[in-house]
Design a protein around this motif. Structure first.
Motif, PDB file in Angstrom:
ATOM      1  N   ARG A 124      -0.381  -9.323 -10.941  1.00 20.78           N
ATOM      2  CA  ARG A 124      -0.950  -9.516  -9.616  1.00 20.78           C
ATOM      3  C   ARG A 124      -0.477  -8.417  -8.659  1.00 20.78           C
ATOM      4  NH1 ARG A 124      -0.780 -16.128  -8.694  1.00 20.78           N
ATOM      5  NH2 ARG A 124      -2.020 -16.621 -10.545  1.00 20.78           N
ATOM      6  N   THR A 125      -1.214  -8.241  -7.585  1.00 28.29           N
ATOM      7  CA  THR A 125      -0.826  -7.304  -6.544  1.00 28.29           C
ATOM      8  C   THR A 125      -0.051  -8.060  -5.478  1.00 28.29           C
ATOM      9  OG1 THR A 125      -2.715  -5.846  -6.925  1.00 28.29           O
ATOM     10  CG2 THR A 125      -1.650  -5.715  -4.764  1.00 28.29           C
ATOM     11  N   VAL A 126       1.162  -7.616  -5.213  1.00 27.36           N
ATOM     12  CA  VAL A 126       2.059  -8.318  -4.299  1.00 27.36           C
ATOM     13  C   VAL A 126       2.260  -7.480  -3.040  1.00 27.36           C
ATOM     14  CG1 VAL A 126       4.326  -9.406  -4.023  1.00 27.36           C
ATOM     15  CG2 VAL A 126       3.253  -9.316  -6.296  1.00 27.36           C
ATOM     16  N   LEU A 127       2.092  -8.106  -1.889  1.00 29.07           N
ATOM     17  CA  LEU A 127       2.384  -7.475  -0.595  1.00 29.07           C
ATOM     18  C   LEU A 127       3.591  -8.182  -0.004  1.00 29.07           C
ATOM     19  CD1 LEU A 127       1.848  -5.767   1.955  1.00 29.07           C
ATOM     20  CD2 LEU A 127       0.216  -7.537   2.678  1.00 29.07           C
ATOM     21  N   THR A 179       0.329   4.166   6.555  1.00 28.94           N
ATOM     22  CA  THR A 179      -0.625   3.197   7.079  1.00 28.94           C
ATOM     23  C   THR A 179      -1.314   2.557   5.885  1.00 28.94           C
ATOM     24  OG1 THR A 179      -2.357   4.871   7.226  1.00 28.94           O
ATOM     25  CG2 THR A 179      -1.057   4.469   9.210  1.00 28.94           C
ATOM     26  N   PRO A 180      -1.814   1.304   6.027  1.00 29.04           N
ATOM     27  CA  PRO A 180      -2.455   0.650   4.894  1.00 29.04           C
ATOM     28  C   PRO A 180      -3.661   1.442   4.405  1.00 29.04           C
ATOM     29  CG  PRO A 180      -1.979  -0.917   6.643  1.00 29.04           C
ATOM     30  CD  PRO A 180      -1.740   0.453   7.211  1.00 29.04           C
ATOM     31  N   VAL A 181      -3.673   1.728   3.122  1.00 30.38           N
ATOM     32  CA  VAL A 181      -4.812   2.422   2.523  1.00 30.38           C
ATOM     33  C   VAL A 181      -5.159   1.728   1.219  1.00 30.38           C
ATOM     34  CG1 VAL A 181      -4.297   4.675   3.508  1.00 30.38           C
ATOM     35  CG2 VAL A 181      -3.257   4.045   1.354  1.00 30.38           C
ATOM     36  N   GLU A 182      -6.415   1.807   0.842  1.00 30.25           N
ATOM     37  CA  GLU A 182      -6.838   1.155  -0.385  1.00 30.25           C
ATOM     38  C   GLU A 182      -6.350   1.941  -1.583  1.00 30.25           C
ATOM     39  OE1 GLU A 182     -10.868  -0.784  -2.327  1.00 30.25           O
ATOM     40  OE2 GLU A 182     -10.937   0.329  -0.446  1.00 30.25           O
ATOM     41  N   LEU A 211      -5.302  -4.895   6.288  1.00 32.63           N
ATOM     42  CA  LEU A 211      -4.629  -5.799   5.347  1.00 32.63           C
ATOM     43  C   LEU A 211      -5.479  -5.996   4.093  1.00 32.63           C
ATOM     44  CD1 LEU A 211      -3.318  -8.485   7.867  1.00 32.63           C
ATOM     45  CD2 LEU A 211      -1.915  -6.901   6.544  1.00 32.63           C
ATOM     46  N   ALA A 212      -6.801  -6.096   4.273  1.00 29.09           N
ATOM     47  CA  ALA A 212      -7.697  -6.292   3.138  1.00 29.09           C
ATOM     48  C   ALA A 212      -7.648  -5.108   2.183  1.00 29.09           C
ATOM     49  CB  ALA A 212      -9.127  -6.514   3.632  1.00 29.09           C
ATOM     50  N   ALA A 213      -7.345  -3.907   2.712  1.00 25.85           N
ATOM     51  CA  ALA A 213      -7.291  -2.712   1.866  1.00 25.85           C
ATOM     52  C   ALA A 213      -6.198  -2.806   0.813  1.00 25.85           C
ATOM     53  CB  ALA A 213      -7.083  -1.472   2.737  1.00 25.85           C
ATOM     54  N   PHE A 214      -5.162  -3.596   1.079  1.00 23.25           N
ATOM     55  CA  PHE A 214      -4.101  -3.769   0.086  1.00 23.25           C
ATOM     56  C   PHE A 214      -4.548  -4.637  -1.089  1.00 23.25           C
ATOM     57  CE2 PHE A 214      -1.215  -3.144   3.885  1.00 23.25           C
ATOM     58  CZ  PHE A 214      -0.729  -1.909   3.470  1.00 23.25           C
ATOM     59  N   CYS A 244      -8.797 -12.040   4.978  1.00 21.22           N
ATOM     60  CA  CYS A 244      -9.030 -10.658   4.535  1.00 21.22           C
ATOM     61  C   CYS A 244      -9.740 -10.554   3.190  1.00 21.22           C
ATOM     62  CB  CYS A 244      -7.716  -9.877   4.493  1.00 21.22           C
ATOM     63  SG  CYS A 244      -6.640 -10.268   3.099  1.00 21.22           S
ATOM     64  N   ARG A 245      -9.927 -11.691   2.478  1.00 25.39           N
ATOM     65  CA  ARG A 245     -10.646 -11.659   1.193  1.00 25.39           C
ATOM     66  C   ARG A 245     -11.776 -12.676   1.270  1.00 25.39           C
ATOM     67  NH1 ARG A 245      -6.493 -10.993  -3.790  1.00 25.39           N
ATOM     68  NH2 ARG A 245      -8.466 -10.438  -4.744  1.00 25.39           N
TER      69      ARG A 245
END
Length: 305
Positions: A124-127, A179-182, A211-214, A244-245
């Motif tokens: 999974r992708t964890v923030l 900065t948040p980037v995809e 935030l959604a880009a993460f 965001c999703r």
């Protein structure tokens, strides 16, 4: 388990128990035998060793030195993961205008819970919000096999230390993310090495698209409920993350905190209720890997964003 295997395991546990209670040099422990046994026994054997050493009744009543225990646990953690977690920290509680340069109890507690519940993070992708020195995230990266991990904070000195600690643990960093980037799309579902980035993230200004880009599947935070202003900012971020999703399930979220001021903790749950975020307290876990003050009340809330 076959009788011969059971006998071998018993002897191995006894060997660890006797050496630990006698405070023998760590090089005298049967580490190679443990590694061989772990290939078949899994993490259950590690828990048995903890019961025979750090959590032995004699050690609970008459604990060995913190240094000896810490060195032993570092060596023990290295066996299933292939490595240990190394951190550079400040010796001051507050340094350069931030508390994020040291590791706090809730970060240790959340790391232990993660190691005991790796399925919550695997592939999974964890923030992580407010990563601080990075202990929790480094433990998850090494023990829980996430697909990607995003460390984040807003203080420049914390971000500098975070990057250093990630590299200190021989983990490669994706291109610097201030900065948040995809993230570029590529399949790492079966990879043992997560994509790791360090991002500058200001809770008061970050937007829902950023935030959604993460693309987070899991959001975590530890020891971030220390004043009303921070609580309000955190709830705002969580509210944005819940939206965001749009076409997918909202990310799972876990917040660990030490109860220092009950009013601040109450404010957090009240504000979450106000914005429609429900929560439940997770049961206390049995994993005890790090030496820290256990008399403090530390909890983990699972949030339904």
């Amino acid at each position: 388990m076959a009788p011969e295997e059971s006998t071998e395991t018993t002897r191995l546990l006894q060997s660890f128990e006797r050496r630990f209670l006698a405070a023998r040099a760590l090089r005298s422990f049967p580490w190679q035998s443990l590694e061989e046994k772990l290939r078949d026994s899994g993490s259950e054997l590690l828990l048995d060793i903890l019961q025979k050493t750090v959590k032995h009744p004699l050690c609970t009543k008459h604990p060995p030195s913190v240094k000896y225990t810490r060195c032993f646990l570092s060596e023990l953690i290295r066996k299933p993961s292939g490595d240990s977690v190394t951190l550079s920290e400040s010796t001051a509680i507050i340094s350069h205008g931030t508390t994020g340069l040291v590791t706090w109890n809730a970060a240790l507690y959340l790391a232990e819970w993660a190691i005991e519940n790796p399925v919550a993070f695997t592939h999974r992708t964890v923030l992580e919000l407010g990563s601080g020195a990075g202990l929790t995230g480094l433990a998850i990266c090494k023990m829980c096999r996430p697909r990607a991990y995003v460390f984040s904070d807003c203080h420049s000195r914390v971000l500098e230390q975070l990057r250093g600690n990630v590299l200190l643990n021989h983990i490669s960093l994706e291109p610097d993310a201030t900065t948040p980037v995809e993230h570029p799309g590529h399949d790492t579902h079966h990879s043992e090495i997560p994509r790791v980035t360090v991002a500058q993230l200001d809770w008061d200004t970050v937007t829902t698209p950023q935030l959604a880009a993460f693309q987070p599947d899991v959001v975590i935070a530890a020891d971030v409920l220390y004043c009303p202003e921070t609580v309000l900012s955190l709830v705002g971020v969580l509210q944005r993350l819940s939206a965001c999703r749009k076409d997918e399930q909202a990310p799972a979220a876990y917040v660990a905190f030490t109860v220092r001021n009950p009013e601040t903790c109450q404010l957090f749950t009240t504000e979450m209720g106000r914005v429609g975020i429900s929560w439940e307290a997770l049961p206390r876990h049995d994993q005890k890997l790090f030496p820290y003050e256990e008399h403090s009340e530390t909890d983990i809330l699972k949030l339904m964003l």
